[in-house]
Design a protein around this motif. Structure first.
Motif: not given
Length: 94
Positions: A17-20, A62-65, A74-75
């Motif tokens: 989730v970093q650099g994307v 939170l649902d979107l995440l 996202v894991r």
């Protein structure tokens, strides 16, 4: 008129989730929902999302995440709910 109580959501997003563009994407979704707070890269590769606003909007973020349409991969999303501090005036990337 009933106004929903403000809450503070802290979410730690695990995965690639970093650099994307993840923080930018999160900021856009949070602003669409009328939330204030921040999305920050952490040294261990997670992104920390802090959002304050009405509970329904925070739950929507939170649902979107946790949904499948985020940048990167996202894991897991770990969330914590607390009282808002009122310190943030907008939603920003940090």
């Amino acid at each position: 008129m009933h106004t929903e109580k403000a809450v503070r959501l802290t979410a730690w997003v695990h995965g690639r989730v970093q650099g994307v563009g993840f923080r930018w994407w999160t900021r856009c979704r949070a602003r669409e929902l009328g939330l204030v707070g921040s999305a920050s890269n952490l040294p261990d590769g997670r992104v920390e999302v802090i959002a304050e606003g009405d509970q329904k909007s925070c739950e929507a973020l939170l649902d979107l995440l946790r949904g499948g349409d985020t940048p990167g991969q996202v894991r897991q999303v770990v969330d914590r709910w607390s009282e808002p501090t009122g310190a943030a005036k907008s939603f920003e990337e940090r």
